[in-house]
Design a protein around this motif. Structure first.
Motif, PDB file in Angstrom:
ATOM      1  N   ILE A 325     -14.430 -13.020   1.113  1.00  0.00           N
ATOM      2  CA  ILE A 325     -15.190 -12.396   0.042  1.00  0.00           C
ATOM      3  C   ILE A 325     -15.126 -10.895   0.249  1.00  0.00           C
ATOM      4  CG2 ILE A 325     -17.412 -12.217  -1.108  1.00  0.00           C
ATOM      5  CD1 ILE A 325     -16.896 -15.162   1.107  1.00  0.00           C
ATOM      6  N   LEU A 326     -14.554 -10.185  -0.731  1.00  0.00           N
ATOM      7  CA  LEU A 326     -14.254  -8.768  -0.542  1.00  0.00           C
ATOM      8  C   LEU A 326     -14.332  -8.022  -1.866  1.00  0.00           C
ATOM      9  CD1 LEU A 326     -13.333  -6.945   1.872  1.00  0.00           C
ATOM     10  CD2 LEU A 326     -10.997  -7.226   1.003  1.00  0.00           C
ATOM     11  N   SER A 327     -14.982  -6.883  -1.852  1.00  0.00           N
ATOM     12  CA  SER A 327     -14.981  -5.978  -2.995  1.00  0.00           C
ATOM     13  C   SER A 327     -13.735  -5.104  -2.951  1.00  0.00           C
ATOM     14  CB  SER A 327     -16.237  -5.100  -2.950  1.00  0.00           C
ATOM     15  OG  SER A 327     -16.064  -3.927  -3.712  1.00  0.00           O
ATOM     16  N   ASP A 328     -13.277  -4.666  -4.129  1.00  0.00           N
ATOM     17  CA  ASP A 328     -12.139  -3.749  -4.165  1.00  0.00           C
ATOM     18  C   ASP A 328     -12.602  -2.297  -4.302  1.00  0.00           C
ATOM     19  OD1 ASP A 328     -12.966  -3.604  -6.794  1.00  0.00           O
ATOM     20  OD2 ASP A 328     -11.031  -4.135  -7.676  1.00  0.00           O
ATOM     21  N   LEU A 329     -13.884  -2.015  -4.000  1.00  0.00           N
ATOM     22  CA  LEU A 329     -14.379  -0.652  -4.081  1.00  0.00           C
ATOM     23  C   LEU A 329     -13.540   0.295  -3.230  1.00  0.00           C
ATOM     24  CD1 LEU A 329     -16.590   1.323  -5.069  1.00  0.00           C
ATOM     25  CD2 LEU A 329     -17.916   0.718  -3.025  1.00  0.00           C
ATOM     26  N   ALA A 330     -13.130  -0.160  -2.038  1.00  0.00           N
ATOM     27  CA  ALA A 330     -12.320   0.691  -1.161  1.00  0.00           C
ATOM     28  C   ALA A 330     -11.007   1.089  -1.830  1.00  0.00           C
ATOM     29  CB  ALA A 330     -12.040  -0.037   0.152  1.00  0.00           C
ATOM     30  N   GLU A 331     -10.457   0.204  -2.646  1.00  0.00           N
ATOM     31  CA  GLU A 331      -9.209   0.519  -3.354  1.00  0.00           C
ATOM     32  C   GLU A 331      -9.435   1.614  -4.389  1.00  0.00           C
ATOM     33  OE1 GLU A 331      -7.521  -3.096  -4.870  1.00  0.00           O
ATOM     34  OE2 GLU A 331      -7.897  -4.169  -2.990  1.00  0.00           O
ATOM     35  N   HIS A 332     -10.537   1.525  -5.125  1.00  0.00           N
ATOM     36  CA  HIS A 332     -10.831   2.537  -6.137  1.00  0.00           C
ATOM     37  C   HIS A 332     -11.185   3.885  -5.519  1.00  0.00           C
ATOM     38  CE1 HIS A 332     -10.577  -0.423  -9.294  1.00  0.00           C
ATOM     39  NE2 HIS A 332     -11.455  -1.193  -8.676  1.00  0.00           N
ATOM     40  N   LEU A 333     -11.635   3.864  -4.267  1.00  0.00           N
ATOM     41  CA  LEU A 333     -11.934   5.105  -3.555  1.00  0.00           C
ATOM     42  C   LEU A 333     -10.724   5.658  -2.820  1.00  0.00           C
ATOM     43  CD1 LEU A 333     -15.441   4.203  -2.072  1.00  0.00           C
ATOM     44  CD2 LEU A 333     -14.968   5.769  -3.964  1.00  0.00           C
ATOM     45  N   GLY A 334      -9.613   4.933  -2.849  1.00  0.00           N
ATOM     46  CA  GLY A 334      -8.417   5.376  -2.158  1.00  0.00           C
ATOM     47  C   GLY A 334      -8.472   5.220  -0.658  1.00  0.00           C
ATOM     48  N   LEU A 335      -9.354   4.351  -0.171  1.00  0.00           N
ATOM     49  CA  LEU A 335      -9.527   4.165   1.275  1.00  0.00           C
ATOM     50  C   LEU A 335      -8.680   3.032   1.830  1.00  0.00           C
ATOM     51  CD1 LEU A 335     -13.429   4.496   1.393  1.00  0.00           C
ATOM     52  CD2 LEU A 335     -11.736   6.246   1.980  1.00  0.00           C
ATOM     53  N   ARG A 336      -8.329   2.059   1.000  1.00  0.00           N
ATOM     54  CA  ARG A 336      -7.483   0.950   1.447  1.00  0.00           C
ATOM     55  C   ARG A 336      -6.734   0.404   0.226  1.00  0.00           C
ATOM     56  NH1 ARG A 336     -11.092  -2.736   3.682  1.00  0.00           N
ATOM     57  NH2 ARG A 336     -11.422  -3.592   1.604  1.00  0.00           N
ATOM     58  N   PRO A 337      -5.434   0.660   0.113  1.00  0.00           N
ATOM     59  CA  PRO A 337      -4.683   0.169  -1.046  1.00  0.00           C
ATOM     60  C   PRO A 337      -4.513  -1.348  -1.007  1.00  0.00           C
ATOM     61  CG  PRO A 337      -3.209   1.251   0.518  1.00  0.00           C
ATOM     62  CD  PRO A 337      -4.614   1.492   1.001  1.00  0.00           C
ATOM     63  N   ARG A 338      -4.382  -1.944  -2.159  1.00  0.00           N
ATOM     64  CA  ARG A 338      -4.203  -3.404  -2.252  1.00  0.00           C
ATOM     65  C   ARG A 338      -2.986  -3.865  -1.453  1.00  0.00           C
ATOM     66  NH1 ARG A 338      -5.786  -7.475  -5.900  1.00  0.00           N
ATOM     67  NH2 ARG A 338      -7.734  -6.296  -5.781  1.00  0.00           N
ATOM     68  N   VAL A 339      -1.951  -3.022  -1.404  1.00  0.00           N
ATOM     69  CA  VAL A 339      -0.737  -3.424  -0.697  1.00  0.00           C
ATOM     70  C   VAL A 339      -1.015  -3.667   0.784  1.00  0.00           C
ATOM     71  CG1 VAL A 339       0.012  -1.045  -0.244  1.00  0.00           C
ATOM     72  CG2 VAL A 339       1.708  -2.880  -0.353  1.00  0.00           C
ATOM     73  N   ASP A 340      -1.959  -2.913   1.372  1.00  0.00           N
ATOM     74  CA  ASP A 340      -2.299  -3.133   2.784  1.00  0.00           C
ATOM     75  C   ASP A 340      -2.904  -4.517   2.976  1.00  0.00           C
ATOM     76  OD1 ASP A 340      -1.393  -0.626   3.352  1.00  0.00           O
ATOM     77  OD2 ASP A 340      -3.333   0.214   3.949  1.00  0.00           O
TER      78      ASP A 340
END
Length: 395
Positions: A325-340
Motif C-alpha cells: 500500500i503506497l501513495s504516489d505523493l513522492a512521485e509528484h514531489l520528484g522524490l522517487r520516480p515510478r521507474v525506480d
C-alpha cells in the motif's frame, strides 16, 4: 506504519541561572532536540515580541507564570512564526520554487525552523508529572501513557506537552474505522489511521483464494491486522520494531476481541516462514525525518519499502500475494520516480498482477494555500498486488 523511538543512553540535563543560583534538571524531548544552551526565566510579564526574538535566536524561556498564560504566549509565538513564513506580496519571481522537489524541501525547512522556535517555551515538571504552575492541568495520565512511569523532576517544551495531551484525547476517543464498524485508539508516537483510504483498499481488495494465514509488516495501531482478521483470515502475524506500536496494537486487538487471531512480534520487517498473503503499508515519503516520531511518515532512502520488496519473494508461499500500500505523493514531489519502484519490483523477482487505486479525500488535498497543493491534489494511493516471478510487468 509506526514511529520509531530512540532512547538516549544517558539522561541529558538542562542548566539555567535563577535568582543568582545555578540550577539544573533532567531534559526530556521526544523530538530528539538537544537541551537549549541558553535559558532565561519567563513569566506573565514577558512580552510576546521579546519572547519570539529570543526563541528565534535559540534562547529558551523557562516558564514560571500562569500555565494558561503560557499557552497564550505559545499561540502568539505561532502567529508570529506563521506570519514570517508567508511570502511577501511583492516577492520576486526568483523566490518561487522552481520544482515540486524544491518546494518540498523549502516546506520541510520552514516546518523544522517553526518547530525549533516554538519548542523554546519550556515547562517544569515535578516528580510524577505534576506541573508546579498556577492553573496547570493534571497531566499525569497523559504523560504516563506517552512516557511510562517517571518519578524525577524534568523540563520539557510546552509544545511537546500539548502534543502529549492531544495524543491522550485521540487515544481516549479513538478513530472511527468503517471497515471494522469500530474505533481504533492510537497511542502517542504511533501513526493514526486518519487517512482511511488505505484501510479501505485492504478491506475491499479480493483475498487470495483460501488464505488462512497473513503477515502484516509494520503493524502500527494494528488496524490492517484487524481488517484482515475481520475478513476471515484465521491467523495474522503482525510485526513491528517499535514497542509503542506493539503495545498500541495489542490493546486495540484485545478491545476488538481479535487478539486470539493476531500474533504480535517484535521484528524488523518479516517474521520467519512464508505466508500466502503479506501486507505492508510503509512510510510513503523518502526523506529524512526531523524527529523519531516522523519515521511513521518519512522513510529515508526508501529503506523500508526496498527492504519489503527485496524480502517478499522469500516469504511468500507458492502462488501467494504481497500487498504493497503506497501513495504516489513522492512521485509528484520528484522524490522517487515510478521507474525506480518498477525496477525494485523487477529486481526482487516480483511481478505486478493488479493494482487498485483511490484518491485521498483528506482536507489538505483541497487546500489551495498549501505549499504542496499541486502534488497533494494529484496524489493517488494504490494497493499493488505482487507475486513472485522473474518477469515484472507494469500496471
Amino acid at each position: 506504519m509506526s514511529a520509531q523511538t530512540t532512547a538516549s543512553p544517558t539522561p541529558q540535563q538542562i542548566h539555567w541561572e535563577e535568582n543568582g543560583v545555578q540550577c539544573a534538571a533532567r531534559w526530556r524531548s521526544e523530538a530528539g532536540m538537544a537541551p537549549p544552551k541558553r535559558v532565561v526565566i519567563a513569566d506573565d510579564r514577558t512580552n510576546a515580541d521579546v519572547a519570539y526574538r529570543l526563541a528565534c535566536e535559540g534562547t529558551a524561556l523557562l516558564w514560571r507564570g500562569d500555565f494558561q498564560n503560557a499557552r497564550q504566549l505559545l499561540q502568539a509565538l505561532a502567529r508570529r512564526a506563521d506570519h514570517k513564513a508567508k511570502p511577501a506580496k511583492k516577492a520576486k519571481q526568483a523566490k518561487v520554487p522552481a520544482t515540486p522537489t524544491e518546494a518540498f524541501h523549502l516546506h520541510r525547512q520552514a516546518q523544522s525552523q517553526r518547530a525549533r522556535t516554538l519548542a523554546m517555551l519550556l515547562i517544569p515538571f515535578d516528580a510524577a508529572y505534576a506541573i508546579p504552575l498556577r492553573r496547570a492541568p493534571d497531566v499525569q495520565l497523559a504523560c504516563n501513557e506517552a512516557y511510562g512511569r517517571f518519578e524525577e523532576p524534568f523540563v520539557a517544551s510546552l509544545r511537546e506537552l500539548l502534543g502529549v495531551i492531544g495524543a491522550h484525547e485521540w487515544r481516549r476517543t479513538g478513530v472511527e474505522i468503517p471497515a471494522l464498524d469500530a474505533r481504533i485508539h492510537p497511542h502517542y508516537g504511533v501513526f493514526s489511521p486518519v487517512r482511511g483510504e488505505y484501510v479501505e483498499l485492504v478491506a475491499n481488495t479480493p483475498l487470495p483464494a483460501g488464505v488462512k494465514l497473513a503477515y502484516d509488516i509494520g503493524a502500527g495501531t494494528g488496524v490492517l491486522s484487524a481488517v484482515l482478521a475481520k475478513r476471515g483470515v484465521a491467523r495474522v502475524i503482525a510485526t513491528d520494531q517499535d514497542q509503542r506500536a506493539l503495545s498500541c496494537a495489542r490493546e486495540n486487538l484485545a478491545r476488538l476481541d481479535l487478539d486470539g487471531q493476531v500474533e504480535l512480534l517484535e521484528a524488523d520487517l518479516f517474521p520467519e516462514g512464508r505466508a500466502p498473503l503479506v501486507v505492508c503499508n510503509p512510510p510513503w515519503v523518502p526523506a529524512r525525518p526531523s524527529s523519531p516520531i516522523e519515521y511513521a511518515v518519512y522513510d529515508p532512502d526508501s529503506r523500508m519499502l526496498r527492504g519489503f520488496l527485496a524480502g517478499l519473494s522469500a516469504h511468500l508461499t507458492p502462488g501467494g500475494e504481497g500487498w504493497l500500500i503506497l501513495s504516489d505523493l513522492a512521485e509528484h514531489l520528484g522524490l522517487r520516480p515510478r521507474v525506480d519502484l518498477m525496477e525494485w519490483i523487477a529486481a526482487a523477482g516480483l511481478k505486478v498482477i493488479d493494482r487498485h487505486d483511490v484518491r485521498p479525500t483528506h482536507p489538505r488535498a483541497a487546500d489551495a494555500t498549501d505549499p504542496l497543493h499541486a502534488a497533494r491534489a494529484a496524489e493517488v494511493t494504490s494497493l499493488w498486488r505482487l507475486a513472485a516471478n522473474q518477469a515484472g510487468t507494469a500496471v
